[in-house]
Design an enzyme around this catalytic site. Structure first.
Site, PDB file in Angstrom:
ATOM      1  N   HIS A  40       0.918  -1.201  -0.073  1.00 46.85           N
ATOM      2  CA  HIS A  40       0.160  -0.167  -0.040  1.00 46.85           C
ATOM      3  C   HIS A  40       0.725   1.144  -0.041  1.00 46.85           C
ATOM      4  O   HIS A  40       0.375   2.366  -0.291  1.00 46.85           O
ATOM      5  CB  HIS A  40      -0.878   0.206   1.109  1.00 46.85           C
ATOM      6  CG  HIS A  40      -2.077  -1.011   1.047  1.00 46.85           C
ATOM      7  ND1 HIS A  40      -2.909  -1.303   0.079  1.00 46.85           N
ATOM      8  CD2 HIS A  40      -2.346  -1.759   2.167  1.00 46.85           C
ATOM      9  CE1 HIS A  40      -3.653  -1.988   0.457  1.00 46.85           C
ATOM     10  NE2 HIS A  40      -3.568  -2.697   1.644  1.00 46.85           N
ATOM     11  N   ASP A  75      -5.006 -12.614   3.921  1.00 51.75           N
ATOM     12  CA  ASP A  75      -6.405 -11.798   4.219  1.00 51.75           C
ATOM     13  C   ASP A  75      -7.595 -12.279   3.700  1.00 51.75           C
ATOM     14  O   ASP A  75      -8.774 -11.569   3.869  1.00 51.75           O
ATOM     15  CB  ASP A  75      -6.335 -10.370   4.730  1.00 51.75           C
ATOM     16  CG  ASP A  75      -5.335  -9.707   3.487  1.00 51.75           C
ATOM     17  OD1 ASP A  75      -5.348 -10.287   2.641  1.00 51.75           O
ATOM     18  OD2 ASP A  75      -4.833  -8.659   3.989  1.00 51.75           O
TER      19      ASP A  75
END
Length: 368
Positions: free
Chosen positions: A140, A265
């Site tokens: 990110h 995730d």
């Protein structure tokens, strides 16, 4: 069996994200608890690797030294120096909801060095493939800010630095983290020498990125493929996305190296995603990428750890990947697997197939 590299350092677990409730800092209205991005998932992954005996059969890869100039291959120097100054003092926030503690600058640099060293080993031929169990994560992080728990772009910097040493023309990244790999996308958005592919839960995080319409710009147009999948997608949808989008894109692009920002995730146990994957999904996706790498680029495949917030389940997903990379089956079985495989909706659903078909239409637009 493969010569599979393994990068891990105890200091990765010492990166401090502070007391929080999920990801909000503790305060008068937020009871203190443990931040979602804490050391436990990675520690337990590493521990299961030891208990299984697999870690002893891998090639240990130590992090290489990384300088500020190396970090600046991707990041703005003002941002780098701010993170270092705050890390030297008492810590701070790379951006909203991305805290770090004292010493986290050096740990983040070490994580970049781990991914870089593993990639160097694969490109040098000393190992066939490998996994860097690094922390903090990186996919990110953008040039002028960290975000989403990420400080520095581990994979973008590793690619850029290894370009200085090795001769390779094309790299493909396949990000299977449940969140969009916005930082990796941004790093190479105008660069045709890197094909960036991201499978993620649609509009989860960041909520304003990861759409199919984001295809690259300038010389890089067509070299960015996003596969936003509906919440609730399971094994069938992800395997279909690989078969219909990821693998055809890799065949069309013909990379010299495949790199995976590896988050766990999207599992059915994760608190920060709403997907339903299990360890066999990750095993099968790894198998498919290994077959593609064997055909296209001499088996060169590098994985660097990103997200995954279920301390109970991340280790079993990680072990499945490591067994597949190395070709070594351990005696450890995933005790959760029958439960997650039995979830209703694991077979691909019509609305999921529709989303995949729309992404598949982008493959033909990759410039030959």
């Amino acid at each position: 069996m493969k010569k599979t590299g393994w990068n891990f350092h105890e200091l990765y677990l010492w990166h401090e994200t502070g007391p929080a409730s999920m990801f909000f800092a503790a305060g008068l209205t937020v009871e203190p608890g443990e931040h979602a991005e804490n050391a436990s998932t990675k520690r337990r992954f590493r521990n299961l690797m030891e208990v299984s005996g697999l870690v002893d059969q891998l090639v240990k890869v130590n992090s290489v030294e990384i300088s500020e100039d190396d970090i600046a291959l991707f990041h703005n120097r003002d941002y780098i120096r701010r993170i270092k100054a705050e890390s030297d003092h008492r810590g701070g926030e790379a951006s909203f909801l991305t805290p770090f503690g004292r010493g986290s600058y050096e740990i983040a640099v070490l994580a970049v060095g781990g991914t870089t060293a593993l990639m160097d080993g694969v490109l040098s031929g000393t190992i066939d493939n490998g996994y860097a169990l690094v922390r903090p994560p990186g996919h990110h992080a953008e040039a002028e800010q960290g975000m989403g728990f990420c400080l520095f772009g581990n994979i973008p910097i590793a690619i850029m630095k290894n370009r200085q040493k090795h001769r390779f023309d094309r790299v493909a990244t396949v990000d299977w983290d449940v969140h969009h790999g916005n930082g990796t996308q941004a790093a190479f958005y105008s660069d045709p020498s890197v094909l960036t592919i991201s499978l993620h839960q649609e509009r989860l995080y960041p909520p304003d990125s990861g759409d199919r319409e984001e295809r690259g710009t300038g010389a890089g147009e067509g070299f960015n493929i996003n596969i936003p999948l509906p919440a609730g997608s399971g094994h069938g949808a992800y395997i279909a996305a690989f078969e219909q989008v990821v693998l055809p894109a890799l065949v069309r692009y013909k990379p010299d190296l495949i790199v995976v920002p590896s988050g766990f995730d999207a599992s059915g146990a994760d608190p920060l995603g709403r997907m339903m994957l299990h360890s066999e999904t990750y095993r099968e996706m790894t198998r498919m990428l290994m077959q593609a790498a064997d055909t296209l680029c001499g088996g060169r495949l590098v994985m660097s750890h990103e997200g995954g917030y279920s301390a109970a389940y991340v280790p079993y997903c990680g072990l499945a990947v490591m067994e597949e990379l190395s070709g070594i089956k351990t005696p450890i079985d995933d005790p959760f697997l029958p439960i997650f495989q039995g979830y209703y909706g694991q077979l691909i659903q019509p609305h999921q197939q529709d989303a995949i078909a729309k992404a598949a239409a982008l493959v033909g637009a990759i410039p030959a």
